[in-house]
Design an enzyme around this catalytic site. Structure first.
Site, PDB file in Angstrom:
ATOM      1  N   CYS A  86       0.893  -1.078  -0.060  1.00 55.67           N
ATOM      2  CA  CYS A  86      -0.048  -0.235  -0.044  1.00 55.67           C
ATOM      3  C   CYS A  86       0.851   1.249   0.154  1.00 55.67           C
ATOM      4  O   CYS A  86       1.594   1.758  -1.013  1.00 55.67           O
ATOM      5  CB  CYS A  86      -0.977   0.102   1.115  1.00 55.67           C
ATOM      6  SG  CYS A  86      -2.428   0.980   0.930  1.00 55.67           S
ATOM      7  N   HIS A 203      -3.665  -5.494   1.087  1.00 54.45           N
ATOM      8  CA  HIS A 203      -2.705  -5.705   2.609  1.00 54.45           C
ATOM      9  C   HIS A 203      -2.970  -7.075   2.814  1.00 54.45           C
ATOM     10  O   HIS A 203      -3.771  -7.782   3.506  1.00 54.45           O
ATOM     11  CB  HIS A 203      -3.479  -5.033   3.485  1.00 54.45           C
ATOM     12  CG  HIS A 203      -3.370  -3.483   3.623  1.00 54.45           C
ATOM     13  ND1 HIS A 203      -2.229  -2.816   4.125  1.00 54.45           N
ATOM     14  CD2 HIS A 203      -3.939  -2.434   2.999  1.00 54.45           C
ATOM     15  CE1 HIS A 203      -2.415  -1.542   4.063  1.00 54.45           C
ATOM     16  NE2 HIS A 203      -3.514  -1.272   3.311  1.00 54.45           N
ATOM     17  N   GLU A 205      -1.208  -8.672   4.965  1.00 47.99           N
ATOM     18  CA  GLU A 205      -1.340  -8.900   6.511  1.00 47.99           C
ATOM     19  C   GLU A 205      -2.449  -8.649   7.105  1.00 47.99           C
ATOM     20  O   GLU A 205      -2.604  -9.049   8.310  1.00 47.99           O
ATOM     21  CB  GLU A 205      -0.091  -7.629   7.042  1.00 47.99           C
ATOM     22  CG  GLU A 205      -0.630  -6.428   7.371  1.00 47.99           C
ATOM     23  CD  GLU A 205      -0.673  -5.562   6.147  1.00 47.99           C
ATOM     24  OE1 GLU A 205      -0.494  -5.983   5.159  1.00 47.99           O
ATOM     25  OE2 GLU A 205      -0.860  -4.264   6.093  1.00 47.99           O
TER      26      GLU A 205
END
Lengths: 229, 80
Positions: A86, A203, A205
């Site tokens: 990002c 993302h 994560e």
């Protein structure tokens, strides 16, 4: 494998990324403060999501002048693994480590939602645990993810297989609706020609535990970790 | 010395903010407006540098930091 997660003022996915790498992926992980000049012998540098320097000037534009970036560029140019997520992707573009730039999303809205992305190239150190054409469900959260590059750059990206992820629908079809931010060629993730630097808007994560609705993001971390296996 | 630098999207880049402003102005009844492009203005105070040096260094600063040459262009002038 040792990971380093860079913290800029305004990074806000640094702890999420650290948590996933350390507690879920069980890897040695350390934070790297942007004002230092020490990469602490990490094998992979992660530029996390967030709003480095409040997105002042342009997303990622001030972060590229952070002291640590000198080391990151040197590390990357020597073949070190760098993943920009990002805002980290935006920093890589501003640094010129990846080609192109980001415009505001086509609908001028901050988009925070799960999207589907298609693995276009699984012959990279970042996607080798995925299958070509595999659809991953990973969230995005950005205002400026509308990828743009000159036509000749786009041609090169295609010819070299540098387009790693494209926004798609749940079945893997590319269309305007699925390309939520308006990116050229529905580009959601890119790799450099040497294959050691990747940037992606979604993302991973935030998609590494089923309790959060998807663990497709682990494919990316697994791919990096298994690079030497 | 004071310089003003204007950064805006290149012509080939769609400027959705400019379009939105244009639509608002049209809604207000200013029907003669054909197009709106939005940009950024920077005013820099300089000291200990000649105009000649400024002419060299301002484009450099603009190119390296204030504008992203992939999507933006810049112009500048000495205002004081």
């Amino acid at each position: 494998m040792k990971f380093g997660v860079v913290i800029f003022p305004g990074s806000n996915c640094d702890h999420d990324t650290y948590y996933v790498l350390k507690d879920i992926m069980k890897q040695e992980t350390t934070f790297l403060w942007h004002k230092e000049h020490d990469l602490k012998n990490v094998d992979c540098v992660i530029l996390p999501g967030g709003f480095s320097y409040g997105d002042y000037l342009r997303s990622g534009a001030i972060a590229k002048f952070s002291p640590l970036m000198l080391e990151v560029v040197e590390f990357a140019n020597k073949g070190g693994l760098v993943l920009g997520i990002c805002n980290g992707f935006q920093v890589l573009l501003e640094l010129g480590l990846l080609p192109g730039a980001m415009l505001r999303n086509k609908n001028l809205k901050f988009l925070c939602q799960h999207v589907h992305i298609k693995v276009e190239n699984n012959k990279t150190l970042f996607t080798r645990k995925g299958k070509k054409g595999q659809v991953l469900k990973i969230p995005i959260a950005h205002y400026e993810g509308n990828y743009i590059a000159p036509p000749d750059t786009i041609q090169e990206l295609k010819a070299n297989g540098q387009i790693i992820f494209r926004y798609c629908d749940a079945e893997g079809h590319l269309n305007e609706e699925a390309n939520v931010n308006g990116s050229l060629e529905s580009i959601a993730g890119l790799v450099n020609t040497s294959g050691n630097i990747m940037g992606m808007m979604p993302h991973p994560e935030r998609a590494s535990e089923m309790i959060l609705g998807s663990e497709d993001g682990k494919i990316i971390f697994d791919s990096i970790i298994n690079k030497l296996v | 010395m004071k310089v003003r630098i204007l950064v805006s999207y290149k012509k080939s880049i769609l400027d959705p903010q400019g379009q939105t402003v244009k639509n608002a102005l049209l809604t207000m009844g200013y029907n003669f407006i054909q197009d709106v492009r939005q940009g950024k203005v920077f005013e820099l105070e300089l000291e200990g540098i000649s105009q000649e040096e400024a002419r060299k260094v301002i484009p450099e600063i603009s190119d390296k930091a204030l504008a992203n040459p992939i999507i933006e262009k810049f112009s500048w002038e000495i205002i004081e």
